[in-house]
Design an enzyme around this catalytic site. Structure first.
Site, PDB file in Angstrom:
ATOM      1  N   GLU A 430      -2.937   3.890  -2.505  1.00 21.60           N
ATOM      2  CA  GLU A 430      -3.942   2.342  -3.795  1.00 21.60           C
ATOM      3  C   GLU A 430      -2.722   2.447  -4.984  1.00 21.60           C
ATOM      4  O   GLU A 430      -1.944   1.352  -5.576  1.00 21.60           O
ATOM      5  CB  GLU A 430      -4.845   2.743  -3.935  1.00 21.60           C
ATOM      6  CG  GLU A 430      -5.254   1.381  -4.646  1.00 21.60           C
ATOM      7  CD  GLU A 430      -7.334   1.522  -4.962  1.00 21.60           C
ATOM      8  OE1 GLU A 430      -7.747   2.050  -4.883  1.00 21.60           O
ATOM      9  OE2 GLU A 430      -7.514   0.077  -5.706  1.00 21.60           O
ATOM     10  N   HIS A 447       0.761   0.877  -3.021  1.00 21.84           N
ATOM     11  CA  HIS A 447       0.168  -0.813  -2.484  1.00 21.84           C
ATOM     12  C   HIS A 447      -0.230  -1.204  -4.316  1.00 21.84           C
ATOM     13  O   HIS A 447       0.019  -2.821  -4.154  1.00 21.84           O
ATOM     14  CB  HIS A 447      -1.944  -0.114  -2.105  1.00 21.84           C
ATOM     15  CG  HIS A 447      -2.448  -1.470  -2.579  1.00 21.84           C
ATOM     16  ND1 HIS A 447      -3.386  -1.309  -4.167  1.00 21.84           N
ATOM     17  CD2 HIS A 447      -2.516  -2.569  -1.849  1.00 21.84           C
ATOM     18  CE1 HIS A 447      -4.356  -2.465  -3.926  1.00 21.84           C
ATOM     19  NE2 HIS A 447      -4.261  -3.329  -2.104  1.00 21.84           N
TER      20      HIS A 447
END
Ligand code: CUO
Length: 979
Positions: A430, A447
């Site tokens: 992430e 991400h």
């Protein structure tokens, strides 16, 4: 050779494999012992820096007011110590008919308590931008700390976007201020006092307020208005808002509801067919809320399995979107190539303005190349997101997955095991502040880096000062088609890890699929109106009142300005699962896992199991207590643990308390998939889906809450599948997505041949007595052409004849069955007996040649505004003492036979096997076979190298459509539609 001697031959190999398998499994901590995922302690101090790192993210203290693009980290909020109420109150009624028993999974619904009316009224008013709170004496008594830092991080009129670290820091500061008092009255007072201060950015204030609300159990009681009414500009196109404003300028008596539909986005081409999914107000509102609940910065305590939930929730979005594409005649989602200068194929025009800054979110032209980005506000700062760095981060993560170990900062390594590996990977990808080695894998995470690269792809070097695109902000990113191709690329990375874990086996190894003593004998879904296993979708409209949020500058719109927002909807239904429990088996506490996936791909070909496991999306997950003997489990679709209701409009919130009591009071916490999108849109002719249900041992699945169970006195009901127990443990011990998160198990082809991966869902399910599948058809009713382009090509579904469902003797026959002898009033249909519908372009059109039926407009479907059924509990279990006389079973005619094949362990070539053999004592040979094949697969066994390899062509047969010829006496047409 008979089965037993065959089994004998491989038993030695099974023993050997058991030794090998132990090497794989010893570290996983299984063996029937309840376990918990994820570290209980915050790991940030151990592994992850909280401070901003490196040149990518710019200096920590900007010199100039941050108007543009900053990628620092920062912002601390309080996010710990609270917990979501457990399911205890709903569990008792859930299992009441089954004689009690604790239910682990917090079911969606139930409960309720006192709402402090005056505080609620104040709370509502602070979201009303038509009110000037600066002059409101109720808030003047609160002393607000200096918000200079908030303003410097995000000035009042800046375009707020969540991937700007300075902006996030501003939100964190507001949230910290609001949660400081630990007293709801003071929090509301502070919030009211702060909102209209000269330096406060309204978008920062809203997110800080929502964050505080979601993190504090004392604030759960307060009903949040729907976000579309608080900040309509971020959910509704400028064209629709302009129309709404025009209505607002007229006399109140003459105003009409502004219809919000897909017509504005026609310039988005064929992708606009999916506007109702991507641009659904609640989808985007949910995505905002999810990331507020699980922020990647500004926290010091890791939420339970946050990284895994990041993986799973987005995985489920993609799978769900995939089904939606199929229903609109569009192909599968392909992973986006994010290499240097790689073109981004999808164009997207969001038609979205930010009324606070006066900016418009920049549209993206097709094939824009991925380039490094810079921000110009801070002098001397080099490119802040480098495409090459991102490529490197992806490669490092994938190399670590292949090596089964992560590189730590101190040079050591951390194993990526089956228990915590996916959770840590989620943190890395992430990335959250809990990533174990940000310097190596990227502190910002590949991400987040990709969202920024895509958000700035039109002006990466900031030469023209264009505002960013919607991919840079969580409240808007799911509108963009590229969101799904982009997230698919990350899903592939996660799936690489999952593919390298040993597949779940029938009886051996980690989390085996079989649950001894439990058998599902049949499964069906029964719509409230209509035929078993045939579900219906339609378009509906919901009215929201926009006047309070139309303008942060209080433009003075008086009276209501309403928007009639079009959304997909479906008729409610009930799952019915018939399960037998051997009295000698476990306690009988069962976790029920319900999934659905399209049965055919966009070319009409049957998915094999390797393909289909990735596109199963979860519909529900709940716990029931099974009694010895036969049980009937019923579960309402409206009780889904995945979804939440559409929040109450301001106007509903403002009704008197007495009015609200008539309809069960509903509050809104924002975290959960929108219930109206539980099912994917069907097609006019009916789109076939596979429904899959599995019962697993609820004692093993149980995860205790970390804190003492306590309900908020209100009814905040986040959906546990996506949102867990807020600020507490995730309530299901199994890996999210189980059992489809890993490759399917292997089955031997024949005694002289190598084992192979099971080919179809039928074969997969037939090996697992405690699982069942059913074919379900989803039919879309009503017009939609005004805003939806219909698919141009008809698809012929190719069924594998050898896998066709065989009627199973009904153990629990329905009671009085009824089948309308004639269509419902207002509906006519004609049934075609055409075996192979021609591939004509008009066959999707109403009444087209080969189409199943035609409808005439019928009345509105039952309104879903009545919401969740009372009680809103877990599945209901009815012990059945006399099969054949099921009281209260309001039978429906089953036109599609149940598919729960005999528990046949081996394939068709072994005719000498007893197909009904329920003695599984010979299954242990699977251990050897699967281990053997597992290793071969890793070395390039074709099944793994070609994940979309279709089944052998000779297995396909043209098939009659009679299963999918549906009777349209569901009155699913919204007569107001399009008016
Ligand atoms: Cu939710 Cu990319 O994570 O958007």
């Amino acid at each position: 050779m008979g089965a037993k001697s065959w089994v004998g031959l491989v038993s030695l190999a099974g023993l050997v494999s058991g030794i090998f398998c132990q090497q794989y499994f010893y570290s996983t901590g299984f063996g029937g012992v309840p376990r918990q995922f994820g570290p209980q302690e915050p790991v940030g101090q151990q592994f992850g820096p909280l401070q901003p790192i490196g040149r990518q993210f710019g200096p920590q203290q900007p010199q100039a007011p941050p108007q543009g693009r900053f990628f620092q980290d920062g912002g601390r909020g309080t996010f710990g110590g609270r917990q979501f109420p457990s399911s205890s109150s709903s569990s008792s009624s859930a299992s009441a008919s089954a004689g009690g028993g604790a239910v682990n999974f917090p079911n969606n619904g139930g409960g309720g308590g006192a709402i402090n009316a005056s505080l609620q009224a104040q709370f509502r008013e602070i979201f009303d931008w038509n009110k000037d709170l600066n002059t409101d004496p109720r808030f003047s008594g609160c002393t607000v700390p200096d918000i200079g830092d908030v303003e410097r991080a995000c000035p009042k009129r800046a375009l707020y976007y969540g991937l700007n670290p300075e902006h996030r820091m501003a939100v964190g500061m507001v949230k910290t201020i609001l949660t400081g008092p630990n007293n709801p009255e003071q929090t509301v007072c502070l919030a009211g006092r702060m909102r209209d201060l000269p330096g406060m950015n309204p978008n920062v204030w809203i997110r800080g307020m929502l964050g505080a609300h979601l993190s504090d159990v004392g604030l759960f009681d307060l009903q949040v208005p729907p976000m579309v009414e608080v900040m309509p500009h971020i959910f509704i196109s400028r064209e629709s808002l302009q129309a709404a404003r025009r209505q607002g300028s007229q006399a109140a008596s003459g105003r009409r509801c502004t219809v919000v539909d897909g017509s504005v986005g026609r310039d988005n081409g064929v992708e606009n067919r999916l506007w109702y999914f991507r641009e659904d107000v609640q989808v985007n509102s949910f995505h905002l809320n999810w990331h507020l609940i699980y922020p990647f910065t500004g926290v010091t305590r890791k939420a339970d399995r946050q990284g895994e939930l990041f993986y799973f929730s987005h995985h489920n979005h993609i799978a769900r979107y995939h089904a939606e594409r199929l229903s609109n005649g569009l192909g599968r989602v392909v992973p986006l190539n994010m290499d240097i200068n790689a073109p981004v194929p999808d164009a997207y025009h969001p038609h979205l303005d930010d009324t606070n800054s006066g900016s418009s979110w920049t549209p993206r032209r097709a094939n824009r190349p991925i380039r490094d980005t810079v921000f110009i506000n801070i002098t001397g700062v080099p490119p802040n997101i480098s495409v090459a760095d991102r490529v490197l981060h992806v490669r490092r993560v994938e190399d670590s997955i292949r090596n089964r170990g992560l590189v730590l900062r101190n040079g050591g390594s951390m194993p990526l095991d089956s228990r915590t590996g996916i959770d840590i990977l989620g943190d890395i990808v992430e990335a959250t502040v809990f990533t174990p080695n940000g310097e190596y894998y990227g502190n910002f995470g590949f991400h987040n880096e990709g969202h920024v690269l895509l958000g700035l792809v039109e002006d990466p070097q900031n030469r023209t000062g264009l505002p960013p695109g919607v991919m840079i902000e969580v409240a808007t990113s799911m509108r963009d088609p590229v969101f799904y191709t982009y997230h698919t690329s990350m899903d592939e990375t996660f799936d690489l890890h999952k593919q390298l874990l040993p597949p779940y086996q029938l009886e051996n190894g980690e989390l085996p699929l079989k649950w001894d003593g439990i058998e599902i004998s049949s499964l069906e879904v029964v719509p409230d109106v209509g035929i078993s296993n045939q579900l219906t979708t339609f378009f509906n409209q919901r009215t929201f009142e926009l006047s309070r949020g139309l303008d942060f500058n209080r433009s003075g719109v008086q009276g209501a300005v309403s928007a009639c927002i079009t959304h997909l909807d479906h008729n409610p239904f009930t799952y019915r699962i018939y399960a037998n429990r051997n009295p000698q088996s476990s306690s009988g506490r069962a976790t029920v896992r319900i999934f659905m996936a399209p049965r055919f791909d966009e070319n009409g070909r049957r998915y094999n199991m390797i393909q289909q496991r990735k596109i199963f999306f979860m519909l529900d997950l709940f716990t029931v207590q099974l009694q010895p003997g036969p049980n009937r489990i019923t579960r309402r679709s409206t009780d889904s643990a995945l979804t939440i209701e559409i929040p109450q409009s301001y106007s509903q919130l403002n009704q008197t308390k007495q009015d609200r009591i008539k309809e069960r009071p509903r509050t809104y916490c924002g975290c959960g998939w929108p219930h109206h999108l539980l099912l994917p849109k069907g097609t006019e002719r009916g789109l076939p889906f596979d429904l899959f249900v599995m019962l697993t041992n609820g004692d093993e699945d149980y995860v205790a809450p970390r804190n003492n169970p306590r309900r908020a006195s209100g009814e905040c009901k986040p959906a546990p599948i996506y949102c867990g127990r807020l600020n507490d443990t995730y309530p299901d011990a199994r890996p999210m997505g189980y059992p489809f998160d890993r490759l399917p198990y292997n089955a031997p082809r024949s005694w002289w041949d190598r084992p192979r991966v099971v080919e179809t869902l039928e074969e997969y399910t037939s090996g697992i007595p405690n699982a069942a599948m059913a074919q379900v058809t989803i039919t879309h009713t009503g017009p939609g052409q005004a805003v939806l382009q219909q698919p141009q090509n008809s698809i012929r579904f190719e069924e594998d004849e050898s896998q066709r469902p065989r009627p199973r003797p009904q153990q629990f026959p329905s009671g009085a069955q009824s089948f309308p002898s004639s269509p419902a009033p207002g509906v006519s249909f004609e049934q075609s007996s055409v075996r192979n519908p021609p591939l004509t372009s008009n066959s999707f059109q109403k009444g087209g040649n080969g189409g199943a039926f035609s409808t005439s407009p019928a009345r509105n479907p039952p309104s879903t505004s009545s919401g969740f059924q009372q009680g809103g509990n877990g599945g209901y279990v009815t012990p059945i003492s006399h099969p054949g006389s099921v009281a209260g079973y309001d039978g429906t005619l089953e036109t599609v036979p149940l598919i729960h094949q005999e528990h046949q362990l081996f394939d068709k070539s072994r005719e000498d096997d007893s197909s009904d053999d329920h003695d599984h004592s010979h299954d242990h040979h699977h251990g050897s076979s699967e281990y053997y094949n597992y290793n071969n697969n890793l070395r390039g066994f074709p099944n793994f190298q070609k994940p979309y390899q279709p089944l052998q062509q000779q297995n396909y047969h043209q098939t009659t459509f009679q299963h999918y010829l549906t009777s349209p006496f569901f009155n699913g047409v919204n007569s107001n539609y399009g008016k």
